[in-house]
Enzyme design. Structure first.
Site, PDB file in Angstrom:
ATOM      1  N   LYS A 170       0.838  -1.216   0.000  1.00  0.00           N
ATOM      2  CA  LYS A 170       0.000   0.000   0.000  1.00  0.00           C
ATOM      3  C   LYS A 170       0.872   1.265   0.000  1.00  0.00           C
ATOM      4  CE  LYS A 170      -3.563   2.742   0.513  1.00  0.00           C
ATOM      5  NZ  LYS A 170      -4.670   2.962  -0.402  1.00  0.00           N
ATOM      6  N   LYS A 238      -0.532  11.414   5.528  1.00  0.00           N
ATOM      7  CA  LYS A 238      -0.187  10.340   6.470  1.00  0.00           C
ATOM      8  C   LYS A 238       0.458   9.170   5.724  1.00  0.00           C
ATOM      9  CE  LYS A 238      -3.385   7.543   6.887  1.00  0.00           C
ATOM     10  NZ  LYS A 238      -3.888   6.278   6.329  1.00  0.00           N
TER      11      LYS A 238
HETATM   12  P1  NAD Z   1     -12.735   8.643   7.195  1.00  0.00           P
HETATM   13  O1  NAD Z   1     -12.109   9.753   7.936  1.00  0.00           O
HETATM   14  O2  NAD Z   1     -13.865   8.928   6.261  1.00  0.00           O
HETATM   15  O3  NAD Z   1     -13.261   7.490   8.209  1.00  0.00           O
HETATM   16  C1  NAD Z   1     -12.577   7.093   9.354  1.00  0.00           C
HETATM   17  C2  NAD Z   1     -13.644   6.626  10.346  1.00  0.00           C
HETATM   18  O4  NAD Z   1     -13.005   6.127  11.525  1.00  0.00           O
HETATM   19  C3  NAD Z   1     -14.571   7.761  10.783  1.00  0.00           C
HETATM   20  O5  NAD Z   1     -15.919   7.312  10.681  1.00  0.00           O
HETATM   21  C4  NAD Z   1     -14.202   7.992  12.252  1.00  0.00           C
HETATM   22  O6  NAD Z   1     -15.310   8.403  13.019  1.00  0.00           O
HETATM   23  C5  NAD Z   1     -13.743   6.605  12.649  1.00  0.00           C
HETATM   24  N1  NAD Z   1     -12.872   6.599  13.807  1.00  0.00           N
HETATM   25  C6  NAD Z   1     -11.767   7.357  14.023  1.00  0.00           C
HETATM   26  N2  NAD Z   1     -11.222   7.044  15.207  1.00  0.00           N
HETATM   27  C7  NAD Z   1     -11.994   6.062  15.738  1.00  0.00           C
HETATM   28  C8  NAD Z   1     -11.949   5.334  16.952  1.00  0.00           C
HETATM   29  N3  NAD Z   1     -10.960   5.522  17.822  1.00  0.00           N
HETATM   30  N4  NAD Z   1     -12.914   4.406  17.173  1.00  0.00           N
HETATM   31  C9  NAD Z   1     -13.894   4.176  16.273  1.00  0.00           C
HETATM   32  N5  NAD Z   1     -13.999   4.857  15.097  1.00  0.00           N
HETATM   33  C10 NAD Z   1     -13.057   5.786  14.863  1.00  0.00           C
HETATM   34  O7  NAD Z   1     -11.547   7.896   6.434  1.00  0.00           O
HETATM   35  P2  NAD Z   1     -11.627   6.902   5.188  1.00  0.00           P
HETATM   36  O8  NAD Z   1     -11.414   7.696   3.949  1.00  0.00           O
HETATM   37  O9  NAD Z   1     -12.801   6.004   5.323  1.00  0.00           O
HETATM   38  O10 NAD Z   1     -10.249   6.097   5.421  1.00  0.00           O
HETATM   39  C11 NAD Z   1     -10.139   5.017   6.359  1.00  0.00           C
HETATM   40  C12 NAD Z   1      -8.804   4.320   6.089  1.00  0.00           C
HETATM   41  O11 NAD Z   1      -8.794   3.818   4.745  1.00  0.00           O
HETATM   42  C13 NAD Z   1      -7.580   5.229   6.206  1.00  0.00           C
HETATM   43  O12 NAD Z   1      -6.499   4.517   6.733  1.00  0.00           O
HETATM   44  C14 NAD Z   1      -7.318   5.631   4.761  1.00  0.00           C
HETATM   45  O13 NAD Z   1      -5.957   5.996   4.550  1.00  0.00           O
HETATM   46  C15 NAD Z   1      -7.692   4.357   4.030  1.00  0.00           C
HETATM   47  N6  NAD Z   1      -8.104   4.513   2.627  1.00  0.00           N
HETATM   48  C16 NAD Z   1      -8.948   5.507   2.238  1.00  0.00           C
HETATM   49  C17 NAD Z   1      -9.321   5.619   0.888  1.00  0.00           C
HETATM   50  C18 NAD Z   1     -10.258   6.705   0.378  1.00  0.00           C
HETATM   51  O14 NAD Z   1     -10.318   6.912  -0.849  1.00  0.00           O
HETATM   52  N7  NAD Z   1     -10.992   7.415   1.229  1.00  0.00           N
HETATM   53  C19 NAD Z   1      -8.824   4.708  -0.053  1.00  0.00           C
HETATM   54  C20 NAD Z   1      -7.982   3.689   0.381  1.00  0.00           C
HETATM   55  C21 NAD Z   1      -7.625   3.596   1.720  1.00  0.00           C
END
Ligand code: NAD
Length: 290
Positions: A170, A238
């Site tokens: 990744k 990040k």
């Molecule tokens: P986001 O910010 O939309 O969602 C993160 C979620 O985690 C939120 O709902 C938040 O409330 C929750 N959260 C945070 N701390 C928490 C805790 N301690 N306990 C419970 N819930 C908690 O982020 P996202 O875009 O969904 O990304 C999530 C992961 O996936 C990240 O690591 C990101 O790098 C990765 N990712 C994102 C994408 C994208 O296009 N958005 C693509 C690939 C990978």
């Protein structure tokens, strides 16, 4: 079917959990989640705490922002490491550092719990369309156990290798995505300041060797000025930190990644971290005097 706990219901986690529900899996989510009502409506069961979820499930998936959130969900007082039963499976699908994934794997092994790192690529569209690319680190039997679950969320599912290997893949992905956004944003900024039609430049380039998904999707975002995430630039920053740290640990210079990361820092300094990562174009436009 295995009972699945799903923690982290944001842009990615919400549609991923919904696909599992649609496939008939019993899915447990935290009652404190902002998406709790929506997912309960779709058939999810609410758990009051991670420990209660661990008692009720066979598999727990996390989809959280970064290493500290996953570490505290696993190792915090009364959380998953203490509460999950031997023989159950932990799958972290967040993007975190490979070193943290290895630490978590070792901690879980000590309690006879299998752990996989299984970060994804494909963005919000991939999560919503269940077409994610899933890159997996961990043991083969755990991979085989998780495969039917992964198949409900993704299409290109590769067992990369040992624990942490999924996160290394990744980090490689994010280097390419970050630098391709930089390339697309630079090219379209040059076109814009030259006074030529940016939409026509994008269309012409899409038929040639410069074609890419990022030119297609993020090129269109830049033209439409649509910077609603998608993928927040602070999360991509990040990921560049993870890539640069891994490069430093292994003495691999990553000069292009360092440039992209510092431009992302400029966006964060301006309070624009919650915009989509395609908004890197805004930085380039501003330094070009546009
Ligand atoms: P986001 O910010 O939309 O969602 C993160 C979620 O985690 C939120 O709902 C938040 O409330 C929750 N959260 C945070 N701390 C928490 C805790 N301690 N306990 C419970 N819930 C908690 O982020 P996202 O875009 O969904 O990304 C999530 C992961 O996936 C990240 O690591 C990101 O790098 C990765 N990712 C994102 C994408 C994208 O296009 N958005 C693509 C690939 C990978």
């Amino acid at each position: 079917m295995e009972k699945i706990g799903f923690i982290g219901l944001g842009i990615m986690g919400r549609p991923m959990a919904k696909h599992l529900l649609k496939a008939g899996y019993p899915v447990f989510i935290l009652s404190s989640s902002a998406a709790a009502a929506e997912l309960k409506e779709a058939g999810a069961t609410l758990s009051e705490t991670p420990a209660a979820m661990a008692k009720a499930t066979d598999v727990i998936i996390t989809m959280l922002p970064d290493s500290p959130e996953v570490e505290s969900m696993v190792m915090g007082e009364g959380n998953l490491l203490q509460a999950m039963k031997p023989g159950t499976l932990f799958i972290d699908m967040s993007t975190i550092s490979p070193a943290t994934s290895i630490t978590l794997y070792n901690k879980f092994s000590g309690r006879s719990i299998e752990a996989l790192d299984a970060p994804v690529s494909g963005g919000q569209a991939g999560a919503e369309g269940a077409t994610l690319s899933i890159m997996v680190g961990g043991n083969e039997p755990a991979f085989q156990r998780a495969l039917p679950v992964f198949e409900k969320m993704g299409k290109n599912i590769i067992h990369i290798g040992k624990p942490g290997a999924g996160q290394t893949a990744k980090a490689c992905n994010q280097i390419i995505v970050g630098m391709t956004i930089q390339a697309v944003a630079e090219a379209l900024t040059l076109a814009k300041k030259s006074g030529v039609d940016v939409a026509k430049v994008r269309s012409a380039l899409l038929g040639g060797f410069a074609q890419s998904k990022i030119l297609d999707l993020h090129g269109q975002r830049i033209i439409d000025r649509n910077f609603k995430p998608g993928f927040k630039i602070k999360l991509h920053r990040k990921d560049m930190r993870i890539a640069l740290q891994t490069g430093q640990d292994l003495s691999v210079p990553l000069p292009g990644s360092a440039v992209v990361a510092s431009q992302m820092d400029a966006m964060l300094a301006e309070g624009k971290g919650d915009l989509d990562h395609s908004s890197l174009a805004l930085y380039l436009e501003s330094v070009a005097g546009l």
